[in-house]
Motif scaffolding. Structure first.
Motif, PDB file in Angstrom:
ATOM      1  N   PRO A 357       0.515  -1.082   0.020  1.00 57.32           N
ATOM      2  CA  PRO A 357       0.069   0.030   0.146  1.00 57.32           C
ATOM      3  C   PRO A 357       0.624   1.345  -0.310  1.00 57.32           C
ATOM      4  N   LEU A 358       1.242   1.474   0.866  1.00 62.01           N
ATOM      5  CA  LEU A 358       3.244   2.440   0.111  1.00 62.01           C
ATOM      6  C   LEU A 358       3.540   3.147  -1.065  1.00 62.01           C
ATOM      7  N   VAL A 359       3.483   1.720  -1.805  1.00 58.17           N
ATOM      8  CA  VAL A 359       3.945   2.116  -2.667  1.00 58.17           C
ATOM      9  C   VAL A 359       2.073   2.420  -3.526  1.00 58.17           C
ATOM     10  N   GLY A 360       1.378   1.466  -3.918  1.00 55.19           N
ATOM     11  CA  GLY A 360       0.254   2.474  -4.276  1.00 55.19           C
ATOM     12  C   GLY A 360      -0.518   3.507  -3.935  1.00 55.19           C
ATOM     13  N   SER A 361      -0.344   4.201  -2.100  1.00 55.06           N
ATOM     14  CA  SER A 361      -1.020   5.327  -2.467  1.00 55.06           C
ATOM     15  C   SER A 361       0.384   7.087  -3.283  1.00 55.06           C
TER      16      SER A 361
END
Length: 411
Positions: A357-361
């Protein structure tokens, strides 16, 4: 153990330890198509990846301690049956939310293969032979990330993303039959431990208080998370930002997995002459250099000419980090191998699930979010090792004779 029996163990245990990449990588090329069909955003589709990763982590907390109490076979076969059934149910999921819930259960079942395969290796080997056998597993385990995206990409030429999950169900069924027929019990009844919740929690607490174990486990988890940041973000970065087709993406992704296999086999040879600890340091530094290369490519705008080689370097470093960190972490815990393997896997997959989710955010319009997360996690892996993992080591020829003369118990 005969050569034929060793080869059978490598094949089955390697395939079981590959449940992570099989469950994660095979449907990556389908992310853009899934988002369209399920009317979901990028973050919702990536949540299905996080759900599976969370299941792979939590399931190890159950299967690992159970295998120390009941033996390796029963929890393993149960987990494989759950994985097979839920894979087929994923193929008919009506929404991204339903798919995420099913992927959680799918991960819980697949976790048994990951944690019990490591514990079974620890039942049979020790010292440098332990690191060497884990490197041999990379031959099969490494084939999973090679074949998974390639198979997924090619399947998408003929079927929708739902057909990918039908294929996963078929793979689960094959491994269920192979394990039932070809994998004997490796933990004799006299070596099993009481299975109370209190005993399990006490064992886990003792492991967490072991500074050196925690150092090896966390450095492995953070390095894996750096790779996972690439896994979760690469389908959008390479296809949407750099314009690759799903088929070309799957080939590039598979090429990075080849690097894991090659570096793993080089490690199997080097561990005869160098300590596993020294090789682990080299692997962590390699992952860090690759992560910094990805960041340079994203920041400067150079793009693929620098990014693709840097991704190969990250993947190759993982091929060295995984067998050595795993062997070093399990070396001092032969009587609680299931619990230690579970904690090792939980930290690994929780870190990976946190990275996605860090990458997706950061959005899908740039490679910079993926690059920043990869470089930061690789740096953290090196720092954790330097701070915590001081002391015990496996040196060439210093450990006791490998336990290959221990006959697996019947069953």
């Amino acid at each position: 153990m005969s050569r034929a029996r060793t080869a059978r163990f490598v094949l089955i245990l390697g395939a079981l330890s590959g449940f992570g990449p099989l469950s994660i990588d095979m449907y990556l090329p389908a992310f853009p198509a899934m988002a369209g069909e399920l009317h979901a955003g990028q973050s919702q589709v990536q949540l299905t990846l996080t759900a599976c990763t969370l299941g792979l982590a939590l399931g190890q907390l159950v299967a690992g301690p159970l295998s120390d109490t009941l033996g390796r076979r029963r929890p393993l076969l149960t987990g494989l049956a759950v994985f097979t059934l839920t894979s087929l149910l994923c193929a008919v999921a009506p929404s991204a939310e339903a798919l995420s819930a099913l992927r959680l259960v799918q991960g819980l079942g697949g976790a048994a293969g990951i944690v019990i395969s490591r514990a079974a290796v620890r039942d049979l080997y020790e010292g440098p032979e332990l690191a060497r056998f884990f490197s041999l597993l990379m031959l099969v385990n490494g084939a999973a990330p090679v074949l998974a995206p390639v198979i997924g990409g090619q399947l998408l030429s003929w079927v929708s993303w739902r057909g990918v999950f039908v294929t996963l169900g078929a793979i689960g069924l094959v491994l269920l039959v192979a394990s039932a027929l070809g994998l004997p019990e490796t933990l004799a009844p006299q070596r099993r431990r009481p299975g109370s919740l209190t005993a399990t929690l006490r064992t886990m607490w003792d492991l967490l208080r072991d500074r050196v174990f925690l150092g090896y486990a966390l450095s492995l988890a953070l390095a894996f998370a750096a790779l996972f940041a690439y896994i979760s973000g690469s389908s959008f970065v390479l296809q949407d930002v750099y314009g690759m087709s799903p088929q070309l993406f799957s080939l590039v992704f598979g090429g990075n997995a080849v690097a894991i296999i090659v570096f793993g086999q080089v490690n199997a040879w080097l561990v005869r002459f160098q300590s596993a600890r020294r090789l682990l340091v080299a692997g962590l530094v390699t992952v860090l250099l690759g992560g910094l290369g990805v960041l340079v490519a994203a920041v400067t705008g150079i793009g693929l000419p620098v990014m693709l080689p840097a991704l190969v370097v990250v993947s190759g470093g993982i091929g060295v980090v995984f067998p050595n960190a795993t062997a070093l972490a399990l070396a001092d815990h032969p009587e609680t191998a299931g619990n230690a393997s579970a904690l090792l896997g939980v930290l690994q997959f929780l870190a990976g699930g946190f990275a996605a989710p860090l990458v997706g955010s950061g959005g899908a319009a740039s490679a910079l979010p993926m690059a920043l997360v990869m470089a930061s996690l690789a740096t953290a892996a090196v720092l954790v090792f330097l701070v915590l993992a001081r002391g015990r080591r496996i040196t060439p020829g210093s450990a006791r004779r490998p336990a290959t003369d221990r006959q697996p118990a019947a069953g």
